[in-house]
Structures are given as C-alpha cells and as structure tokens.
Design a protein around this motif. Structure first.
Motif, PDB file in Angstrom:
ATOM      1  N   MET B  43       8.317  13.522  21.322  1.00 18.18           N
ATOM      2  CA  MET B  43       8.683  13.435  19.906  1.00 18.18           C
ATOM      3  C   MET B  43       7.944  12.323  19.175  1.00 18.18           C
ATOM      4  O   MET B  43       7.889  12.317  17.954  1.00 18.18           O
ATOM      5  CB  MET B  43      10.194  13.260  19.768  1.00 18.18           C
ATOM      6  N   SER B 107      15.466  16.947  13.831  1.00 18.55           N
ATOM      7  CA  SER B 107      15.796  15.953  14.854  1.00 18.55           C
ATOM      8  C   SER B 107      16.731  14.887  14.299  1.00 18.55           C
ATOM      9  O   SER B 107      17.637  14.435  14.993  1.00 18.55           O
ATOM     10  CB  SER B 107      14.532  15.331  15.431  1.00 18.55           C
ATOM     11  N   MET B 127      17.928  16.807  19.566  1.00 21.21           N
ATOM     12  CA  MET B 127      16.908  16.347  18.625  1.00 21.21           C
ATOM     13  C   MET B 127      15.631  17.142  18.823  1.00 21.21           C
ATOM     14  O   MET B 127      14.992  17.586  17.867  1.00 21.21           O
ATOM     15  CB  MET B 127      16.608  14.863  18.843  1.00 21.21           C
ATOM     16  N   GLY B 131      14.356  19.885  16.180  1.00 23.36           N
ATOM     17  CA  GLY B 131      13.056  19.485  15.653  1.00 23.36           C
ATOM     18  C   GLY B 131      12.041  20.589  15.811  1.00 23.36           C
ATOM     19  O   GLY B 131      11.313  20.952  14.881  1.00 23.36           O
TER      20      GLY B 131
END
Lengths: 307, 233
Positions: B43, B107, B127, B131
């Motif tokens: 991420m 997220s 998340m 996302g």
C-alpha cells in the motif's frame, strides 16, 4: 474510544505522566512491537506472560470498561478458534476421540488454544494503543513522515462523529415524516434507508467544500503545517529508548537463534525448562510501561504529602 | 513544500528494515506478521504518490468526507445484516474522482469505520481490499463496457466475491495452523453466503443509485474545481 466530553481530560493526561510522558514516537514504536510479539511467539509461557502484561497495561491505563464491553466478543472469537483448529487438523499423537473418521487430537486443541490466546492478545493491544496514541499525537508523529495522509486521516476522524450526528438528525426528521414506519420488504427498506442516506451525503459534500474554502482562507498549503502539541526528546526518553531498543534487539536476536519456539507435534513439549535470558528480556520489555504507569499509581494512592 | 525534516531520511531505512523482518518471518513460518508487512509494503506506493503531490485543500477534504461517508454508511444499515453500501460508495467515488482517490477513499474508510466497529488484525486486510476495489473501479472505468449500469453491476458483483476471497486469506492465515486446500475450501464454503450478499447488495445499490450518486459527486467536484484538478495531474 473516549466519549467526546472527555477531550479536556485526555489533553491534561497526555501532557504528562507515566507512559504518556514518553515521546509519542517512542510509545508508538513500543506498540508496534507489542502488536508483533504475540504473533511471533507461539509458546505457552511467552504468550501467557505477554497476555498478562497487556491486560495489566490496559488496567493501569484505565481501560477496564472497554475490556468489559468487548469481553463477550473476545471469548466468542477465542472459543471459535479453539474449536475450529482440531476440526481441520488431525496431527498430534494423543487422540481424544473420533469425529467420523477424523481423529480429534489434544495437541491440535492445544494449538488452537495458543492461536486464540495470541489473537486475543493482539486485539487487547488496541484499547491501550487508542488511549495513548490520541489523534493529535498521531498527527504530530506522521506530519513529517506522511503529512497528507496523516492530515487526511485526522480530518476523517473529525468527520465521523459529525456525520453520525447529522445522520441522527436526518433520521429523526424522516421518521417524523412517516418514513420507516411500515413493515416493508428488505429491499424496500434498503432503498428507503439509502434515500435517507443520500440526504446526508449531499449535505455533507456541500458543507465539506465550505470547510475546504475556510481552510484555504486560513492559510492551508501556504506553509508547512505546525503541530498544536510539540513533543521534544529529553533525557528521560533517551533512557527508555535505550532500554526498549536493547530489549528488542536481544529479543529479535534470540528469536532468530530459535528461542521462544515451541514444539507441539507429535507430543506437547514441556514448557517450563525454557526459562532463559530471552524469556527474561521479553518480560523486561513488557514491564517497561507497567513500571512507568505503576509508579504513578503508587505515588497517587500511597504516598502522602508531607506538607 | 519545504520540509526541514526530510521524510526520505526515514523512508528507505524503514522499508529496508521491514524487508529484513519479512525474511525472518518467512524463515520462521510466521505468516500473520509476514502478511501485515507485505500488505503495508503493497500500500505504500499509493500513499507515497499522494504525498508527492501538493494536495489542494478541496482534494484532501473531499477524500476525507467520502471516506467518512463510506464508513458511516455502515451505521444506518446495521438493522439489515449483510447489506452495507460501503463498497458502493468506494466504487462511485472512484468512478468520479479516479483510481487514486478511489484507493485512498477505500483504504481510509476501512481504517476509520473500524474505529467504531472495532480494530483488529483484519484492518490492514480490509484497507487493502477496499483500496483495491476503488483502484480497479477507477482504472476500468475508461472502458466502454464499464460505463453502463450492467457493466458496473457485474463489476460490483464480482467484487463481492473478490473481497471475500481476500478477507478469507486473513482468516486462513490468522486462524489455522495448517494451510491446505481443505482449510481453504472450508472457509470459502462458510463465507459463500456473505460474499453473495455483499455482491448482490453491490448490484442493488449500483442499479438503483449509481446514476444519482455520480451526479451528486460530479456536481460537487465541478462546483469546486476538483475534477479539473484530478485530470490535470
């Protein structure tokens, strides 16, 4: 999560004593490691100590009510894992009984217990974390590493209670107008709820863009953002940084060398002779915040002023 | 922005340290902490892209309010189990504001909604899933088949199952010691009903409300010049 009225109280505490006196960077790192510990050591003795340490930390931080309100959920989750593991695993030598053709072994049940203890320990770190790393500390910490993200999260944290309050208002009006009153199908209910929700969305979008305009008028993005609270690293922090870093380094080194490993299959390994320097290091690590908070507690309750 | 404490100083050592830690966890067969490190690393690029830009006040606030809306949308639907419009909000936000905003909204809303529903080891997984839902919705929207309600409905339905697929990985990694096809099959069978409900509720919201929502969001973005901002970068 503290009630909104507790805001002032938190500020007073976070200025000050015990575990709160540490630099937020230090307490944040401490919590990250505390999250990792129960995942790393699936050893009954280690887990028992880690679990107890986390519980004591929560109690000292005054999170009794949070623990109580989540107790049912923790127990449910733990028992789910304990029962589930032996159903899927038939390893282990001590067979308790048969479920159809599959042996139900004591070792698998025990492993399920360890898993449950580890997971509940991780969950229990959260209440303590939320108490110590308040949103303003979070913003302070990450405004240098990831300013946009940290700010964004802080704004979200502010919007959620606001939106919930507005939603309550909208729901109240809608109910007064007779929406939601009749018994309807699930589909119709969902449609109605969403239409009500849309009112909140248009309202919030509109007002949020006003918020943005207001932010800009007050000088957003003209300069680097400053923090309302300023924390400086002092000698006290350096001492504890040293202690934490040393114990973590020792713990990690021992981990690589194979300390804290526990063999379950085919027979349960006796746990007690594993008391070692490594185990003491973990205990020491867990004891740091307990020492800080406990000292405050003792001072508050037992030491009388001699004035 | 001039920043005396340059974030880059912390960034690369941190990433390096995490990778070393990941190797240790692979070697020790501790898959839960390993999965957190990998999720975090996967991420980081998106958040980093967000950091690199000079974010306009409007963009930050709109992302925040959309994430808050997605999080709060779980509240009025608590009476109807299995139905939650969070995914719908994330998808529509991505359609209007693009894949990057979609990722951030997804997220952040996962992180924020768990503040009142309970944080746990599932937070990073959520998340990631939400996302990715936003990101993929934003990317696929440039194709013609995604631009009508049928295509979007199919997309939402598939994500109901994809979401379950990703979240089941956490259950398998977190709850079971032996990871084999039997465990996978068991977990997927157990979650089938919930995934189906998620997919169908996505379709329901997309079919009934996606037009209206796109209009609402587009109006807001046009009014304050956000759309132009996202297009020019």
């Amino acid at each position: 999560m503290p009630p909104p009225s507790a805001g002032v109280k938190i500020d007073m505490i976070s200025a000050g004593n015990g575990f709160f006196a540490l630099h937020p960077g230090l307490s944040f790192s401490y919590f990250i490691i505390l999250f990792l510990l129960p995942m790393m050591f699936h050893h009954p003795l280690y887990l028992a100590v880690i679990f107890t340490g986390i519980i004591i930390l929560n109690l000292l931080l005054g999170q009794v009510l949070v623990l109580k309100s989540h107790l049912k959920w923790y127990i449910l989750m733990a028992s789910f894992i304990i029962i589930l593991n032996p159903l899927f695993t038939s390893r282990g030598a001590t067979i308790m009984f048969y479920l159809g053709n599959r042996p139900f072994t004591m070792e698998a049940l025990f492993h399920g217990g360890l898993f449950a203890l580890s997971l509940v320990s991780i969950l229990l770190v959260f209440p303590a974390y939320m108490r110590v790393i308040t949103p303003d500390r979070f913003l302070f910490l990450f405004s240098s590493l990831a300013p946009n993200t940290a700010f964004n999260i802080t704004v979200v944290l502010r919007f959620i209670p606001l939106l919930r309050r507005r939603l309550q208002e909208v729901l109240f009006v809608q109910q007064a107008m007779g929406i939601f009153s009749l018994e309807k199908s699930r589909r119709a209910k969902a449609k109605e709820t969403m239409e009500t929700f849309n009112i909140l969305v248009t309202w919030s979008l509109e007002s949020s863009l006003q918020t943005a305009a207001s932010m800009r008028a007050r000088g957003y993005e003209t300069q680097k953002r400053s923090s309302a609270m300023v924390y400086q690293i002092n000698r006290y922090d350096l001492v504890f940084l040293g202690l934490i870093a040393a114990s973590v380094a020792a713990a990690l080194l021992g981990y690589i060398w194979g300390y804290g490993q526990y063999q379950i299959y085919p027979y349960l390994e006796p746990a007690l002779p594993v008391l070692s320097w490594h185990f003491l290091t973990i205990m020491f690590f867990l004891f740091i915040p307990i020492f800080l908070e406990g000292r405050e507690w003792i001072q508050w309750h037992f030491i009388r002023s001699k004035m | 922005m001039k920043d005396r404490r340059n974030p880059k100083i912390y960034f690369y050592p941190l990433i390096f340290f995490l990778m070393v830690l990941a190797v240790i966890f692979i070697w020790q067969e501790r898959y839960l902490p390993l999965s957190f490190i990998l999720l975090f690393l996967s991420m980081v690029p998106f958040y980093r892209r967000f950091e690199r830009k000079k974010a306009k006040a409007e963009v930050v606030v709109v992302i925040a309010v959309l994430a808050a809306i997605a999080a709060v949308s779980r509240v009025p639907f608590m009476a109807l189990p299995g139905i939650q419009p969070t995914s719908f909000v994330v998808i529509t936000a991505a359609l209007v504001f693009g894949p990057e905003v979609g990722f951030l909204v997804g997220s952040t809303s996962a992180l924020a909604s768990n503040l009142f529903l309970g944080q746990g080891p599932w937070t990073p997984w959520q998340m990631f899933s939400w996302g990715m839902m936003g990101l993929s919705a934003g990317y696929l929207y440039r194709f013609a088949w995604m631009q009508n309600r049928i295509g979007l409905g199919i997309f939402g339905f598939c994500w109901g199952f994809l979401f379950g697929l990703i979240m089941n990985l956490w259950i398998v990694v977190g709850f079971f010691e032996t990871i084999n096809w039997g465990t996978f099959a068991g977990v997927y069978a157990a979650s089938f009903y919930f995934d189906l409900a998620h997919g169908l509720s996505n379709v329901f919201f997309i079919v009934l409300f996606s037009r209206q929502w796109k209009k609402m969001l587009e109006r807001a973005s046009r009014k304050f010049g956000i759309l132009g901002h996202t297009e020019e970068r």
